[in-house]
Design a protein around this motif. Structure first.
Motif, PDB file in Angstrom:
ATOM      1  N   PRO A 214       0.805  -1.227   0.000  1.00 32.76           N
ATOM      2  CA  PRO A 214       0.000   0.000   0.000  1.00 32.76           C
ATOM      3  C   PRO A 214       0.834   1.271   0.000  1.00 32.76           C
ATOM      4  CG  PRO A 214      -0.902  -1.589   1.556  1.00 32.76           C
ATOM      5  CD  PRO A 214       0.402  -2.160   1.072  1.00 32.76           C
ATOM      6  N   GLU A 215       1.971   1.249   0.711  1.00 28.31           N
ATOM      7  CA  GLU A 215       2.821   2.444   0.781  1.00 28.31           C
ATOM      8  C   GLU A 215       3.326   2.854  -0.598  1.00 28.31           C
ATOM      9  OE1 GLU A 215       2.724   0.445   4.691  1.00 28.31           O
ATOM     10  OE2 GLU A 215       3.115  -0.237   2.640  1.00 28.31           O
ATOM     11  N   GLU A 216       3.717   1.859  -1.400  1.00 26.04           N
ATOM     12  CA  GLU A 216       4.200   2.144  -2.760  1.00 26.04           C
ATOM     13  C   GLU A 216       3.089   2.739  -3.612  1.00 26.04           C
ATOM     14  OE1 GLU A 216       5.669  -0.347  -6.742  1.00 26.04           O
ATOM     15  OE2 GLU A 216       5.287  -1.410  -4.846  1.00 26.04           O
ATOM     16  N   VAL A 217       1.894   2.178  -3.495  1.00 31.11           N
ATOM     17  CA  VAL A 217       0.761   2.657  -4.284  1.00 31.11           C
ATOM     18  C   VAL A 217       0.393   4.089  -3.892  1.00 31.11           C
ATOM     19  CG1 VAL A 217      -1.682   2.281  -4.797  1.00 31.11           C
ATOM     20  CG2 VAL A 217      -0.126   0.328  -4.638  1.00 31.11           C
ATOM     21  N   VAL A 218       0.375   4.362  -2.600  1.00 33.80           N
ATOM     22  CA  VAL A 218      -0.008   5.698  -2.132  1.00 33.80           C
ATOM     23  C   VAL A 218       1.036   6.737  -2.527  1.00 33.80           C
ATOM     24  CG1 VAL A 218      -0.401   7.109  -0.063  1.00 33.80           C
ATOM     25  CG2 VAL A 218      -1.480   4.860  -0.284  1.00 33.80           C
ATOM     26  N   ASN A 219       2.304   6.360  -2.507  1.00 31.32           N
ATOM     27  CA  ASN A 219       3.351   7.291  -2.959  1.00 31.32           C
ATOM     28  C   ASN A 219       3.128   7.690  -4.416  1.00 31.32           C
ATOM     29  OD1 ASN A 219       4.721   7.425  -0.520  1.00 31.32           O
ATOM     30  ND2 ASN A 219       6.123   5.752  -1.028  1.00 31.32           N
ATOM     31  N   ARG A 220       2.802   6.701  -5.240  1.00 31.77           N
ATOM     32  CA  ARG A 220       2.534   6.988  -6.650  1.00 31.77           C
ATOM     33  C   ARG A 220       1.255   7.809  -6.815  1.00 31.77           C
ATOM     34  NH1 ARG A 220       4.568   3.265 -10.388  1.00 31.77           N
ATOM     35  NH2 ARG A 220       3.341   4.419 -11.926  1.00 31.77           N
ATOM     36  N   LEU A 221       0.245   7.487  -6.004  1.00 36.82           N
ATOM     37  CA  LEU A 221      -1.018   8.228  -6.072  1.00 36.82           C
ATOM     38  C   LEU A 221      -0.805   9.687  -5.701  1.00 36.82           C
ATOM     39  CD1 LEU A 221      -4.080   8.518  -6.311  1.00 36.82           C
ATOM     40  CD2 LEU A 221      -4.272   7.696  -3.954  1.00 36.82           C
ATOM     41  N   MET A 222      -0.101   9.943  -4.604  1.00 29.31           N
ATOM     42  CA  MET A 222       0.123  11.324  -4.174  1.00 29.31           C
ATOM     43  C   MET A 222       0.923  12.106  -5.217  1.00 29.31           C
ATOM     44  SD  MET A 222      -1.518  11.788  -1.388  1.00 29.31           S
ATOM     45  CE  MET A 222      -0.879  13.428  -1.082  1.00 29.31           C
ATOM     46  N   HIS A 223       1.930  11.472  -5.781  1.00 28.09           N
ATOM     47  CA  HIS A 223       2.696  12.143  -6.834  1.00 28.09           C
ATOM     48  C   HIS A 223       1.793  12.469  -8.019  1.00 28.09           C
ATOM     49  CE1 HIS A 223       6.095  13.214  -9.384  1.00 28.09           C
ATOM     50  NE2 HIS A 223       5.583  12.431 -10.320  1.00 28.09           N
ATOM     51  N   GLY A 224       0.906  11.531  -8.365  1.00 29.28           N
ATOM     52  CA  GLY A 224       0.000  11.761  -9.486  1.00 29.28           C
ATOM     53  C   GLY A 224      -0.979  12.889  -9.224  1.00 29.28           C
ATOM     54  N   ILE A 225      -1.481  12.962  -7.984  1.00 32.19           N
ATOM     55  CA  ILE A 225      -2.408  14.048  -7.633  1.00 32.19           C
ATOM     56  C   ILE A 225      -1.690  15.389  -7.669  1.00 32.19           C
ATOM     57  CG2 ILE A 225      -3.814  15.033  -5.777  1.00 32.19           C
ATOM     58  CD1 ILE A 225      -4.422  12.128  -4.896  1.00 32.19           C
ATOM     59  N   LEU A 226      -0.533  15.447  -7.052  1.00 28.09           N
ATOM     60  CA  LEU A 226       0.193  16.712  -6.923  1.00 28.09           C
ATOM     61  C   LEU A 226       0.743  17.214  -8.250  1.00 28.09           C
ATOM     62  CD1 LEU A 226       2.085  16.059  -3.566  1.00 28.09           C
ATOM     63  CD2 LEU A 226      -0.043  17.313  -3.920  1.00 28.09           C
ATOM     64  N   THR A 227       0.942  16.300  -9.205  1.00 33.22           N
ATOM     65  CA  THR A 227       1.400  16.709 -10.539  1.00 33.22           C
ATOM     66  C   THR A 227       0.272  16.660 -11.562  1.00 33.22           C
ATOM     67  OG1 THR A 227       2.133  14.449 -11.044  1.00 33.22           O
ATOM     68  CG2 THR A 227       3.773  15.957 -10.114  1.00 33.22           C
ATOM     69  N   GLU A 228      -0.949  16.435 -11.070  1.00 31.76           N
ATOM     70  CA  GLU A 228      -2.163  16.450 -11.891  1.00 31.76           C
ATOM     71  C   GLU A 228      -2.101  15.461 -13.054  1.00 31.76           C
ATOM     72  OE1 GLU A 228      -2.656  20.589 -12.852  1.00 31.76           O
ATOM     73  OE2 GLU A 228      -3.329  21.082 -10.824  1.00 31.76           O
ATOM     74  N   GLN A 229      -1.654  14.252 -12.721  1.00 36.59           N
ATOM     75  CA  GLN A 229      -1.606  13.161 -13.700  1.00 36.59           C
ATOM     76  C   GLN A 229      -2.990  12.550 -13.841  1.00 36.59           C
ATOM     77  OE1 GLN A 229       1.496  10.359 -12.827  1.00 36.59           O
ATOM     78  NE2 GLN A 229       0.783   8.855 -14.323  1.00 36.59           N
ATOM     79  N   LYS A 230      -3.449  12.325 -15.056  1.00 38.57           N
ATOM     80  CA  LYS A 230      -4.819  11.853 -15.262  1.00 38.57           C
ATOM     81  C   LYS A 230      -4.983  10.355 -15.003  1.00 38.57           C
ATOM     82  CE  LYS A 230      -6.835  15.330 -18.305  1.00 38.57           C
ATOM     83  NZ  LYS A 230      -5.807  16.356 -18.126  1.00 38.57           N
ATOM     84  N   MET A 231      -4.037   9.530 -15.436  1.00 38.66           N
ATOM     85  CA  MET A 231      -4.161   8.086 -15.282  1.00 38.66           C
ATOM     86  C   MET A 231      -2.858   7.527 -14.726  1.00 38.66           C
ATOM     87  SD  MET A 231      -6.353   5.550 -15.703  1.00 38.66           S
ATOM     88  CE  MET A 231      -7.551   6.125 -16.924  1.00 38.66           C
ATOM     89  N   ILE A 232      -2.977   6.757 -13.645  1.00 35.50           N
ATOM     90  CA  ILE A 232      -1.804   6.173 -12.991  1.00 35.50           C
ATOM     91  C   ILE A 232      -1.926   4.654 -13.037  1.00 35.50           C
ATOM     92  CG2 ILE A 232      -0.450   6.058 -10.874  1.00 35.50           C
ATOM     93  CD1 ILE A 232      -1.900   8.660  -9.998  1.00 35.50           C
ATOM     94  N   PHE A 233      -1.013   4.002 -13.754  1.00 36.06           N
ATOM     95  CA  PHE A 233      -0.967   2.541 -13.796  1.00 36.06           C
ATOM     96  C   PHE A 233       0.185   2.057 -12.926  1.00 36.06           C
ATOM     97  CE2 PHE A 233      -3.013   3.438 -17.912  1.00 36.06           C
ATOM     98  CZ  PHE A 233      -4.076   2.559 -17.859  1.00 36.06           C
ATOM     99  N   ILE A 234      -0.079   1.077 -12.066  1.00 32.82           N
ATOM    100  CA  ILE A 234       0.971   0.489 -11.237  1.00 32.82           C
ATOM    101  C   ILE A 234       0.852  -1.037 -11.309  1.00 32.82           C
ATOM    102  CG2 ILE A 234       2.077   0.468  -8.971  1.00 32.82           C
ATOM    103  CD1 ILE A 234       0.471   2.946  -8.242  1.00 32.82           C
ATOM    104  N   PRO A 235       1.850  -1.743 -11.848  1.00 33.99           N
ATOM    105  CA  PRO A 235       3.047  -1.209 -12.506  1.00 33.99           C
ATOM    106  C   PRO A 235       2.698  -0.595 -13.864  1.00 33.99           C
ATOM    107  CG  PRO A 235       2.946  -3.579 -12.790  1.00 33.99           C
ATOM    108  CD  PRO A 235       1.802  -3.217 -11.888  1.00 33.99           C
ATOM    109  N   SER A 236       3.646   0.129 -14.426  1.00 31.75           N
ATOM    110  CA  SER A 236       3.389   0.816 -15.691  1.00 31.75           C
ATOM    111  C   SER A 236       3.141  -0.147 -16.839  1.00 31.75           C
ATOM    112  CB  SER A 236       4.561   1.750 -16.035  1.00 31.75           C
ATOM    113  OG  SER A 236       5.781   1.032 -16.038  1.00 31.75           O
ATOM    114  N   SER A 237       3.546  -1.410 -16.689  1.00 35.76           N
ATOM    115  CA  SER A 237       3.330  -2.414 -17.739  1.00 35.76           C
ATOM    116  C   SER A 237       1.840  -2.649 -17.988  1.00 35.76           C
ATOM    117  CB  SER A 237       4.002  -3.738 -17.359  1.00 35.76           C
ATOM    118  OG  SER A 237       3.525  -4.209 -16.109  1.00 35.76           O
TER     119      SER A 237
END
Length: 275
Positions: A214-237
């Motif tokens: 969960p920590e890894e997912v939330v780190n990516r989510l927060m970065h996506g929100i703060l940089t206004e990313q529209k779609m976040i895939f984890i992993p990117s594959s």
């Protein structure tokens, strides 16, 4: 024919936009401030919701936390309380979700209804409640916590996948609708992770990689929100797989899915139905 000609005329623009996107990959995007923002998070009692609340708290946001295990009053009443006592929500994180690991016949009707009520219908009600103030202020952010299962189908997650496909559709269409209305200050983000170690799905595994923490997912989510990313895939594959599914032959896709080998504990009801 005219449509094809119109598309061909757009090729120079496609090249320019592709080059622009490539260059942006190497330029760090500035993170926006959320200090003082009123952030409402559903499903905040555990997992991704709880950790997301911690991260917003570190950034000095004002938090409104909802969880079915903590709050039992009606949705309409909760929304009225927030508006009266807290103010206008400027960041809405639709995170609450439920999952039942079973096939069609082993999934009870009330479970199917609850899956859609929590995983997608609730997004409509919360967004309808808080979007008007965001629109008026031309400022806000609506976050949809969906899943990789909102892009790629998984056997024995029929109700869950269907609801998450709907959640992804909600995000995409809301994004386009805001653009059509020229509401430029309200941003949208959709999170689509693979299996996350939250305990909801038992013994998950896939050749795409280990179960996400969960920590890894939330780190990516927060970065996506703060940089206004529209779609976040984890992993990117996962993003690559969604593209392949649209262009590869069906027979090859069947082999590829076996190679990916998605597994978890599930209740199978087809045999019971056949008897």
């Amino acid at each position: 024919m005219k449509f094809l000609l119109d598309v061909l005329l757009l090729l120079p623009l496609l090249i320019v936009c592709s080059l622009e996107s490539f260059v942006k990959l190497f330029i760090p995007k500035r993170r926006k401030s959320v200090t003082g923002e009123i952030v409402l998070i559903t499903g905040a009692g555990h997992g991704i919701g709880r950790l997301t609340a911690y991260e917003f708290a570190k950034l000095k946001s004002k938090l409104v936390l909802w969880d079915i295990n903590k709050v039992t009053v009606r949705e309409e009443k909760k929304i009225s309380i927030v508006k009266a006592e807290i103010g206008d929500v400027s960041i809405l994180v639709n995170n609450a979700g439920v999952v039942y690991t079973s096939d069609l016949f082993a999934t009870q009707d009330p479970q199917i209804e609850k899956t859609f009520e929590v995983n997608v219908l609730a997004h409509f009600w919360t967004t309808k409640a808080f979007l008007p103030a965001m629109t008026k202020n031309n400022h806000g952010h609506i976050v949809t916590v969906a899943s990789a299962a909102g892009h790629v189908s998984v056997p024995f997650l029929l109700a869950y996948c269907s609801s998450k496909f709907a959640a992804v559709g909600f995000h995409k269409t809301l994004t386009d609708e805001l653009a059509a209305l020229q509401i430029t200050g309200v941003k949208t983000t959709c999170l689509c992770p693979n299996f996350v170690n939250t305990g909801f799905i038992k013994n998950p595994s896939t050749s795409l990689g280990p179960t996400l923490e969960p920590e890894e997912v939330v780190n990516r989510l927060m970065h996506g929100i703060l940089t206004e990313q529209k779609m976040i895939f984890i992993p990117s594959s996962i993003a690559f797989l969604t593209t392949l599914e649209r262009i590869l032959p069906e027979r090859f896709l069947a082999v590829l899915k076996r190679k990916i080998s998605v597994k978890f504990d599930a209740v199978i009801g087809y045999k019971m139905k056949a008897q």
